[in-house]
Design a protein around this motif. Structure first.
Motif, PDB file in Angstrom:
ATOM      1  N   ASP A  87       0.839  -1.200   0.000  1.00 15.91           N
ATOM      2  CA  ASP A  87       0.000   0.000   0.000  1.00 15.91           C
ATOM      3  C   ASP A  87       0.876   1.252   0.000  1.00 15.91           C
ATOM      4  O   ASP A  87       1.549   1.546   0.991  1.00 15.91           O
ATOM      5  N   PRO A  88       0.863   2.015  -1.097  1.00 23.97           N
ATOM      6  CA  PRO A  88       1.696   3.213  -1.174  1.00 23.97           C
ATOM      7  C   PRO A  88       1.203   4.351  -0.289  1.00 23.97           C
ATOM      8  O   PRO A  88       1.926   5.337  -0.109  1.00 23.97           O
ATOM      9  N   ASN A  89       0.001   4.223   0.251  1.00 27.61           N
ATOM     10  CA  ASN A  89      -0.503   5.247   1.161  1.00 27.61           C
ATOM     11  C   ASN A  89      -0.327   4.824   2.619  1.00 27.61           C
ATOM     12  O   ASN A  89      -1.097   5.219   3.492  1.00 27.61           O
ATOM     13  N   ARG A  90       0.700   4.040   2.884  1.00 31.87           N
ATOM     14  CA  ARG A  90       1.070   3.656   4.237  1.00 31.87           C
ATOM     15  C   ARG A  90       2.571   3.871   4.417  1.00 31.87           C
ATOM     16  O   ARG A  90       3.345   3.714   3.466  1.00 31.87           O
ATOM     17  N   GLY A  91       2.942   4.213   5.627  1.00 32.26           N
ATOM     18  CA  GLY A  91       4.364   4.333   5.940  1.00 32.26           C
ATOM     19  C   GLY A  91       5.038   2.977   5.924  1.00 32.26           C
ATOM     20  O   GLY A  91       4.386   1.934   6.049  1.00 32.26           O
ATOM     21  N   GLU A  92       6.343   2.981   5.802  1.00 35.29           N
ATOM     22  CA  GLU A  92       7.071   1.723   5.666  1.00 35.29           C
ATOM     23  C   GLU A  92       6.978   0.841   6.909  1.00 35.29           C
ATOM     24  O   GLU A  92       7.191  -0.371   6.819  1.00 35.29           O
TER      25      GLU A  92
END
Length: 256
Positions: free
Chosen positions: A79-84
């Motif tokens: 998910d690119p809308n989550r932090g690593e």
């Protein structure tokens, strides 16, 4: 042939806006495997991508004469809308569906997906931001009308924000007083309902807005559209045309 994990459209457009679409497609890259072990029907659901958001983003970027960046991999891949370090970065269960290919994804596999998909997208995203003076990020998402076992959601639009509400507060007021949006809701047989940090909380530490806007003091907003309203290309064009003048007028009237 390797397909890039993101696409940029209208890179040279002069507008102040940067339109982003974090959950644009349900594509599963060949590096991951076919369908992540779930059915085609599940891959067509909101769990895999934001239905209709890419079309709205394209039309909105054109109307605002501004660039747009979007991912080209399913959020079920990563998910690119989550932090690593977010525990939901690689989802193992989503709205009642188990994701078999993610159940055994260990740290090494998550790191591989970060390198292949997540980090290249965010590097390109930040590069676009850094090249725009006084830019404003407008992230486009969609939400499902109803989660399994939950009540139907009443909002047509949700505006998400964290502590920076310079743009979102006047924009919500403009949406609520918009005659064109009111007429659209009436056409749908509904009452216009605008969500303020609904249907989701507007701030996840490390998410895309946090990373690219809040940490840099950039103007920003995140627009959530109910996905049943933007399923067709015609609907996507119509909602972009409804929103573009309100975005422009709000920016002018606030003097931001």
């Amino acid at each position: 042939m390797n397909i890039p994990p993101f696409q940029i459209e209208g890179d040279t457009r002069p507008g102040r806006w940067l339109i982003t679409c974090d959950h644009a497609t349900n594509r599963v890259p060949p590096e991951i495997g076919e369908m992540l072990g779930i059915s085609e029907a599940d891959m067509a659901r909101h769990i895999a991508y934001d239905i209709g958001a890419l079309g709205v983003s394209r039309h909105l970027a054109e109307a605002l004469d501004s660039p747009m960046i979007h991912t080209d991999f399913s959020r079920l891949v990563i998910d690119p809308n989550r932090g690593e370090d977010d525990p939901t970065l690689v989802m193992k269960l989503y709205d009642g569906t188990i994701i078999p290919a993610n159940r055994l994804a260990d740290e090494a596999e998550v790191e591989r997906r970060l390198e292949l998909f997540h980090r290249p997208y965010h590097d390109a995203y930040e590069d676009l931001c850094a090249r725009r003076e006084q830019g404003i990020i407008c992230a486009i998402h969609s939400f499902t009308p109803q989660l399994k076992g939950r009540p139907r959601r009443p909002w047509q639009i949700g505006i998400l924000s964290a502590y920076d509400k310079r743009f979102t507060t006047p924009f919500i007021k403009a949406l609520e007083s918009s005659e064109t949006l009111g007429a659209e809701a009436e056409r749908l047989g509904e009452r216009l309902v605008i969500g303020d940090n609904e249907p989701y909380d507007g701030h996840l530490p490390g998410d895309a807005i946090d990373r690219h806007a809040l940490h840099h003091g950039r103007l920003n907003l995140l627009i959530e559209l109910r996905s049943d309203l933007i399923e067709t290309p015609e609907d996507q064009a119509r909602w972009a045309a409804l929103l573009a003048p309100i975005l422009k007028d709000t920016l002018t009237e606030t003097g931001l």
